[in-house]
Design an enzyme around this catalytic site. Structure first.
Site, PDB file in Angstrom:
ATOM      1  N   ASP A  22     108.642 -35.630  72.491  1.00 39.25           N
ATOM      2  CA  ASP A  22     109.228 -35.389  73.812  1.00 39.25           C
ATOM      3  C   ASP A  22     110.614 -36.012  73.922  1.00 39.25           C
ATOM      4  O   ASP A  22     110.993 -36.528  74.972  1.00 39.25           O
ATOM      5  CB  ASP A  22     108.302 -35.883  74.928  1.00 39.25           C
ATOM      6  CG  ASP A  22     107.929 -37.346  74.763  1.00 39.25           C
ATOM      7  OD1 ASP A  22     107.210 -37.860  75.646  1.00 39.25           O
ATOM      8  OD2 ASP A  22     108.344 -37.970  73.772  1.00 39.25           O
ATOM      9  N   ASP A  27     103.225 -49.834  70.942  1.00 41.27           N
ATOM     10  CA  ASP A  27     104.565 -50.418  71.071  1.00 41.27           C
ATOM     11  C   ASP A  27     104.521 -51.737  71.838  1.00 41.27           C
ATOM     12  O   ASP A  27     105.317 -52.635  71.548  1.00 41.27           O
ATOM     13  CB  ASP A  27     105.535 -49.435  71.710  1.00 41.27           C
ATOM     14  CG  ASP A  27     105.065 -48.959  73.056  1.00 41.27           C
ATOM     15  OD1 ASP A  27     105.913 -48.589  73.875  1.00 41.27           O
ATOM     16  OD2 ASP A  27     103.838 -48.959  73.296  1.00 41.27           O
TER      17      ASP A  27
END
Lengths: 338, 659
Positions: free
Chosen positions: B389, B470
């Site tokens: 994305d 992350d």
């Protein structure tokens, strides 16, 4: 694509062998498109066998086995005469040289004889990832910091040992707990305490001890002697030992010896005869017994799939046999601890 | 004891004795017995034969599978169509469409291609696109036209579909509330007689050909506001056309063959499938001189958002210096459409059997993809990690080529990222400027192989840990005080609105107005000053040059910064200790930059732009740069608002990642 059209125009018939990419094998289930492994170009009664090599992590070259799919013409060429393809193979990455042969510019390995020597011992085994995944499902991996640290140290110790032994030209393979870890879970067993390697006694070189010393691995103990039950142990970083077991070949079996320092007792561990194959373990190309299951079962018995945290090398292995004691006057020679 | 007498009231067991008599009669007939025995033996034989046949058939089928895969590489036989249903010579499709309050389904020739009877989901108009020659499902969408703006999306989608495709519509629950006139007109132009009059809680089904005939339409009005229309079942026949009629006739090239394969299988991608002037699928970006990243593998981490993947790959393949043969798309699951998109662009795709759930599933997918990347490219020292994305800037590889040597040589660096968390349209200016920051932004970044193999891979979170990969990477145990290099103007743009951690509101607030570089071939300034010690020198130099602003003014106001351009200003805020971000967070909030957690700092210093001036923020006394503060200046303190006012529920700190 252009290659095939041109070949056809010249009158060649060709065959392509593809299969699953083993580089996608691992603890995760990945699948991609199949990769070409072999090409055979046939013209009249001549054939060119094009073997496709892939570089694997560990920086060695690998080629796949040649397996015909059902619809393929088994008489296309006399496949049994081909030198490559019976098994997958692993080779050192050769330096290539551009030469001119019959006015054709081709590349050949810089050292052709060493490349050819590798052929007879190139057989490669993939790690059994499917079984390893099943094992981890049953016995979830130890994710503690200690386990991670130990694995890290074991990996770098193994890499260093491999480097040292290779520089001496000493053939070795993964033995005992290290071999079990490869076979059972494609990884270092977190609760194992050291790295175990096997060497045939005929490959022993006196240079081994000083070479390891130079590499930063001092000799921790030496048991036995070249003629009988030799065993070397080197001290790695932070408590991780490197044990090298020397194997003695008899007519119908192979054995290695163990010594109990405080009592002078000798032990013999029996194995059925085995040959050596290559595999990849912790990003390193190493050898393992080709007949691994037999080897593992000899050492760990039929319950090798079950993790055992408390392993007593004197009694736990199923192939151990008491082998008398060293005569006291030899003790200084055969039991050396530093 | 009484004598037992037969009770005349009880009827004799006539039935039973009749049966017994019959049974004994039978058993006494030897011939009949023999017959039964032979019958049993014959039956046994028949079952054995059937079993053997079944085994043989299965084995043959297994061999045939291998045979089929062997056909793939035979260039002569471009066997392209992967039939999802057995190829038949039928010329007519039986289509069934059902619409009701709680359930919709669509069946084509007896095969259910859509079925939704789950509660609380799937409301609105379901649209299915069939290939008019094969009857295969090419696209499946649902537009919640009960809610606003969905009808616009539906119109966009319908406009992109090629003429001749078979369209099937069915309403689940409610689909008219926000179905505005534009959309109604589009449906009318497709041949629907009912669409202009669709109203509250009506049930509706419609099958028609785009630009052609109507195959059927059924409608049930809702009798009262509080009730739904009766369920509607439409059964109709659709005549199939020939394959040639369903395809465009592009010139026969390798690219167009890929295009043909894609366009006959998938719809909803617009002009890439136009018969006239289709959008190119091969891009020839300018080569990059002295490209230091031509041999760095690129891992695209993808899930099941094929239209996002399509957009992302277009921008990636248009970037200068891209090496398509180094790109691998890792798809988290055996989804066909993302693979189709990958194959359209001639790239390599790998599918991963998903494990675990939610963010752990994403984390396991990352691990599998990164491990596989380094296995496939054993010589690589780095890998570029991208998501589906992101738009990639045209100078993405140029940016990396100029900075990658820093990641190799400076051990105090954790990554290079293309994303500046604080780089919004009003706070980023200079595409040639780089910063060091104490965080890992992700969103288009470079991972060093030894960091992954030696540190991260061995202790990657196991599948049952529901952590964001992350967030885990940003933890001090993993980051170990190392920093990432980022550009002032981001080289990636996050366009995803749908995803595990995304929604429309979040996108509007934090991603839409992110600045994205569109200038090609930007030469980065002073790259060597990004090394650990050199950066300190540079900061000190900047701070020396910076003009101290008037700290009596409100820093949130525009007037805090003078109406100049290109100057350097510094502001001091209160920061009691290393982890005191109270004032910074308030400042970030009022400047409309990232305020959900603390990003972009380097030793208590933030760098951004305001009104095109470089603007430095120093946290006093925690930052080592506090020494630059003139004694007359009081560091600004911004108090967080009292709980009653503006206590915005902060969403769980997001990773802004996909799936």
């Amino acid at each position: 694509l252009g290659l095939f059209r041109t070949a056809e125009k010249m009158g060649f018939q060709w065959l392509k062998i593809i299969n699953k990419d083993p580089r996608l094998d691992g603890m995760d289930d990945l699948s991609g498109t199949e990769i070409p492994l072999h090409y055979i170009f046939k013209l009249a009664s001549h054939a060119i066998h094009l073997v496709v090599f892939y570089e694997r992590s560990g920086n060695y070259l690998w080629h796949g086995p040649l397996r015909l799919k059902r619809h393929m013409d088994r008489k296309f060429v006399p496949f049994w005469k081909l030198h490559f393809g019976r098994y997958p193979g692993a080779y050192e990455k050769p330096e290539l040289l551009l030469v001119s042969i019959d006015d054709l510019k081709v590349q050949i390995p810089k050292n052709p004889s060493s490349f050819l020597e590798e052929m007879s011992q190139s057989r490669f085994l993939e790690c059994r990832y499917r079984e390893a995944r099943a094992f981890i499902q049953l016995y979830p991996d130890d994710a503690s910091l200690d386990a991670v640290e130990f694995r890290k140290r074991a990996k770098s110790l193994l890499h260093l040992a491999a480097l040292t032994l290779d520089s001496l030209g000493v053939k070795f393979w993964l033995s005992s707990g290290t071999c079990l870890g490869w076979y059972r879970q494609c990884n270092v067993i977190p609760h194992s305490k050291d790295v175990d390697l096997g060497v045939f006694i005929r490959d022993y070189k006196a240079d081994i001890i000083p070479a390891f010393q130079k590499a930063g691995l001092p000799l921790k103990h030496k048991f036995g002697k070249v003629e009988d039950s030799l065993e070397l142990s080197f001290q790695g970083e932070d408590d991780v030992k490197l044990d090298i077991f020397f194997f003695y070949e008899e007519d119908d079996h192979i054995w290695n010896g163990g010594t109990q320092a405080k009592s002078g007792k000798k032990f013999k561990y029996f194995f059925p005869k085995f040959t050596l194959c290559w595999t990849e373990f912790v990003e390193l190309k190493v050898r393992v017994p080709c007949e691994t299951l037999q080897y593992i079962e000899a050492n760990y018995g039929p319950d090798w799939k079950i993790p055992v945290k408390m392993w007593d090398w004197k009694s736990s292995p199923s192939n151990v046999q008491y082998n008398g004691v060293w005569p006291v006057d030899e003790w200084d020679d055969v039991i050396q601890i530093y | 004891m009484d004598e037992w007498k037969t009770n005349p009231a009880i009827k004799p067991h006539k039935k039973r004795s009749w049966y017994l008599a019959w049974k004994y009669k039978l058993m006494n007939q030897r011939a009949l017995r023999k017959l039964c025995q032979t019958g049993a033996v014959l039956f046994l034989l028949v079952t054995v034969i059937v079993n053997i046949k079944l085994i043989l058939d299965t084995r043959r089928a297994a061999y045939e599978e291998e045979e089929e895969s062997a056909q793939d590489y035979d260039d002569e036989m471009l066997n392209v169509e992967v039939a999802r249903r057995p190829v038949s010579n039928k010329k007519v499709l039986d289509v069934e469409v059902y619409s009701s309050r709680s359930k919709v389904y669509v069946a084509v020739d007896g095969t259910t291609v859509l079925e939704d009877e789950a509660r609380e989901q799937g409301r609105g108009i379901h649209v299915i696109v069939l290939n008019q020659a094969t009857g295969h499902v090419m696209a499946k969408r649902v537009f919640d036209t009960y809610s606003p703006h969905e009808d616009e999306a539906m119109v966009l989608f319908l406009n992109m579909i090629a003429r001749g495709r078979i369209l099937i519509f069915t309403i689940k629950d409610e689909g008219s509330f926000h179905l505005k006139d534009t959309a109604k007109n589009v449906l009318k132009s497709l041949g629907s007689q009912v669409a202009p009059f669709l109203s509250w809680r009506d049930m509706w089904t419609f099958v028609g050909k785009k630009g052609g005939e109507v195959y059927g339409e059924k409608h049930a009005k809702s009798p009262a506001l509080s009730t739904w229309g009766d369920p509607v079942l439409l059964k109709t026949e659709v005549h199939l056309t020939s394959v040639e009629d369903a395809e465009c006739h592009w010139p026969d090239t390798e690219l167009n063959r890929r295009r043909k394969r894609f366009c006959s299988k998938v719809e909803g991608y617009g002009s890439v499938c136009s018969c006239k002037d289709p959008t190119p699928i091969e891009f020839n970006p300018d080569p990059l001189k002295d490209n230091k990243v031509f041999d760095v593998p690129v891992a695209v981490i993808a899930g099941n958002r094929p239209n996002y993947l399509y957009r992302m790959l277009r921008s990636l393949l248009s970037a200068q210096g891209v090496s398509p043969q180094m790109i691998t798309v890792f798809i988290d699951g055996y989804y066909e459409e993302p693979m189709d998109v990958v194959e359209l662009f001639g790239l390599s795709g790998i599918q991963h059997t998903p494990i675990s759930i939610k963010n752990a599933r994403v984390s396991q997918h990352y691990k599998a993809s990164l491990t596989a990347t380094f296995n496939l490219f054993p010589d690589a020292k780095f890998a570029v990690v991208l998501e589906e994305d992101l738009d990639i800037s045209v100078d993405f590889f140029s940016f990396l080529s100029q900075s990658i040597h820093l990641l190799e040589e400076d051990e105090s660096l954790y990554c290079i990222s293309a994303w500046n968390d604080q780089g919004y349209e009003h706070t980023a200016e200079d595409p040639s400027l780089l910063y060091r920051v104490e965080t890992m932004p992700g969103l288009g970044w470079v991972l060093r192989k030894n960091l992954y193999k030696d540190e991260l891979e061995p202790k990657w979170p196991t599948p049952e840990k529901l952590w964001d990969w992350d967030m885990w990477m940003r933890m001090p145990e993993q980051r170990k005080g190392r920093e990432c290099i980022i550009p002032d103007v981001s080289r990636s743009y996050h366009f995803g609105i749908v995803g595990l951690n995304m929604n429309g509101y979040f996108h509007e607030a934090y991603f839409k107005k992110h600045k994205f570089n569109t200038v090609p071939n930007v030469q980065l300034k002073n790259v060597e000053s990004l090394r650990k010690d050199a950066y300190e020198t540079e900061i000190h130099r900047l701070l020396g040059e910076a003009e101290v602003l008037d700290h009596s003014k409100n820093p949130c106001e525009d007037s805090f910064v003078p109406d100049t351009e290109g100057k350097v200003y510094v502001m001091f805020i209160r920061m009691e200790q290393e982890a005191d971000f109270t004032t910074w967070t308030q400042l970030a909030k009022c400047l409309h930059i990232w305020d959900l957690d603390v990003r972009g700092n380097h030793k208590g210093l933030w760098r951004l732009f305001r009104k095109k001036n470089h603007f430095l923020v120093v946290g006093v006394p925690a930052s080592p740069y506090s020494s630059k503060k003139p004694s007359s200046v009081t560091p600004i303190y911004l108090e967080p608002p009292a709980k009653e006012e503006g206590a915005v529920a902060v969403p769980a700190v997001p990773a802004a990642e996909q799936t």
